[in-house]
Design a protein around this motif. Sequence first.
Motif, mmCIF file in Angstrom:
data_model
loop_
_atom_site.group_PDB
_atom_site.id
_atom_site.type_symbol
_atom_site.label_atom_id
_atom_site.label_comp_id
_atom_site.label_asym_id
_atom_site.label_seq_id
_atom_site.Cartn_x
_atom_site.Cartn_y
_atom_site.Cartn_z
ATOM 1 N N PHE A 61 0.815 -1.214 0.000
ATOM 2 C CA PHE A 61 0.000 0.000 0.000
ATOM 3 C C PHE A 61 0.848 1.264 0.000
ATOM 4 O O PHE A 61 0.319 2.364 -0.079
ATOM 5 N N GLY A 62 2.152 1.122 0.135
ATOM 6 C CA GLY A 62 3.051 2.274 0.121
ATOM 7 C C GLY A 62 2.987 3.115 1.376
ATOM 8 O O GLY A 62 3.325 4.298 1.343
ATOM 9 N N LEU A 63 2.586 2.536 2.499
ATOM 10 C CA LEU A 63 2.461 3.285 3.744
ATOM 11 C C LEU A 63 3.773 3.266 4.522
ATOM 12 O O LEU A 63 4.517 2.288 4.492
ATOM 13 N N TRP A 64 4.034 4.360 5.241
ATOM 14 C CA TRP A 64 5.287 4.496 5.961
ATOM 15 C C TRP A 64 5.320 3.562 7.161
ATOM 16 O O TRP A 64 4.380 3.489 7.956
ATOM 17 N N HIS A 65 6.423 2.880 7.312
ATOM 18 C CA HIS A 65 6.647 2.019 8.466
ATOM 19 C C HIS A 65 8.152 1.818 8.643
ATOM 20 O O HIS A 65 8.930 2.050 7.731
ATOM 21 N N LYS A 66 8.505 1.392 9.826
ATOM 22 C CA LYS A 66 9.912 1.115 10.121
ATOM 23 C C LYS A 66 9.930 -0.014 11.140
ATOM 24 O O LYS A 66 9.130 -0.031 12.085
ATOM 25 N N ALA A 86 10.824 -3.432 17.518
ATOM 26 C CA ALA A 86 10.024 -2.205 17.551
ATOM 27 C C ALA A 86 9.451 -1.993 16.155
ATOM 28 O O ALA A 86 10.168 -2.073 15.164
ATOM 29 N N PHE A 87 8.147 -1.764 16.079
ATOM 30 C CA PHE A 87 7.441 -1.605 14.810
ATOM 31 C C PHE A 87 6.803 -0.221 14.826
ATOM 32 O O PHE A 87 5.941 0.070 15.639
ATOM 33 N N TYR A 88 7.244 0.678 13.931
ATOM 34 C CA TYR A 88 6.711 2.031 13.824
ATOM 35 C C TYR A 88 5.833 2.085 12.580
ATOM 36 O O TYR A 88 6.219 1.605 11.522
ATOM 37 N N PHE A 89 4.670 2.718 12.709
ATOM 38 C CA PHE A 89 3.746 2.793 11.582
ATOM 39 C C PHE A 89 3.043 4.132 11.597
ATOM 40 O O PHE A 89 2.605 4.616 12.640
ATOM 41 N N PHE A 90 2.969 4.741 10.412
ATOM 42 C CA PHE A 90 2.209 5.971 10.252
ATOM 43 C C PHE A 90 1.470 5.863 8.928
ATOM 44 O O PHE A 90 2.100 5.683 7.883
ATOM 45 N N PRO A 91 0.153 5.918 8.946
ATOM 46 C CA PRO A 91 -0.625 5.641 7.727
ATOM 47 C C PRO A 91 -0.625 6.771 6.698
ATOM 48 O O PRO A 91 -1.662 7.295 6.338
ATOM 49 N N GLU A 92 0.541 7.162 6.249
ATOM 50 C CA GLU A 92 0.677 8.115 5.152
ATOM 51 C C GLU A 92 1.681 7.559 4.172
ATOM 52 O O GLU A 92 2.560 6.788 4.537
ATOM 53 N N LYS A 93 1.543 8.003 2.928
ATOM 54 C CA LYS A 93 2.482 7.568 1.899
ATOM 55 C C LYS A 93 3.579 8.615 1.760
ATOM 56 O O LYS A 93 3.303 9.794 1.634
ATOM 57 N N PHE A 94 4.817 8.166 1.835
ATOM 58 C CA PHE A 94 5.954 9.050 1.672
ATOM 59 C C PHE A 94 6.944 8.409 0.726
ATOM 60 O O PHE A 94 7.237 7.224 0.833
ATOM 61 N N GLN A 95 7.460 9.192 -0.189
ATOM 62 C CA GLN A 95 8.390 8.678 -1.178
ATOM 63 C C GLN A 95 9.846 8.879 -0.764
ATOM 64 O O GLN A 95 10.729 8.233 -1.262
ATOM 65 N N THR A 96 10.098 9.820 0.151
ATOM 66 C CA THR A 96 11.474 10.102 0.547
ATOM 67 C C THR A 96 11.613 9.921 2.052
ATOM 68 O O THR A 96 10.637 9.745 2.771
ATOM 69 N N ASN A 97 12.830 10.036 2.517
ATOM 70 C CA ASN A 97 13.095 9.941 3.952
ATOM 71 C C ASN A 97 13.180 11.325 4.602
ATOM 72 O O ASN A 97 13.645 11.454 5.717
ATOM 73 N N TYR A 98 12.733 12.361 3.885
ATOM 74 C CA TYR A 98 12.826 13.729 4.379
ATOM 75 C C TYR A 98 12.112 13.893 5.717
ATOM 76 O O TYR A 98 12.598 14.554 6.621
#
Length: 174
Positions: A61-66, A86-98
């Motif tokens: 889905f292209g959602l941000w996670h780490k 540790a699982f980090y999740f934010f339900p937005e799509k981001f193309q860069t690491n900015y």
Amino acid sequence: MTIKEILDDFKLKDEPEKKHWKEIQEQTAQQIEARIERLNRCFEEVILPSVREVEKDLQGFGLWHKIHVGQPTSPNTGRQNIQDVAFYFFPEKFQTNYHRQRLVDASYKAFFRPSGDYRKVALIIRFPQRLPQRVEMDEEVHKVEDLVKEQVDSFLERFIKGAVDAYKSDRLLL
């Protein structure tokens, strides 16, 4: 009685006690190492496969996670063992690491952590809230031997669903 006799007598009485305590330390180190190995096996066979499945879905889905996997080295054997995830999740799509640090700070977090004696694993969810500034937490604890894939899947499902619900609401911390 001379000082030499007193010290010799003390040494004779002290040596068996030191030997006893050293044996206890060795037994304890072996027990802890066995627990660490069981914990590592739990992470490798139960927790990480479920986390990787969720990661594939989020990537689709292209959602941000780490995902951060903690692998300290065992003091007794020198082997690396998985001891926390540790699982980090934010339900937005981001193309860069900015926006990476902002997202880590604001993200919804799930942690898999052992207890201090390595007998249990805590599954923890943290959702930041705007006002008052605090963190909403959900925690469950399982014995390492009793934790099964279905429990981890249910926990991760609750985490992702809760994160999406929190993101849609006004509790966002940005």
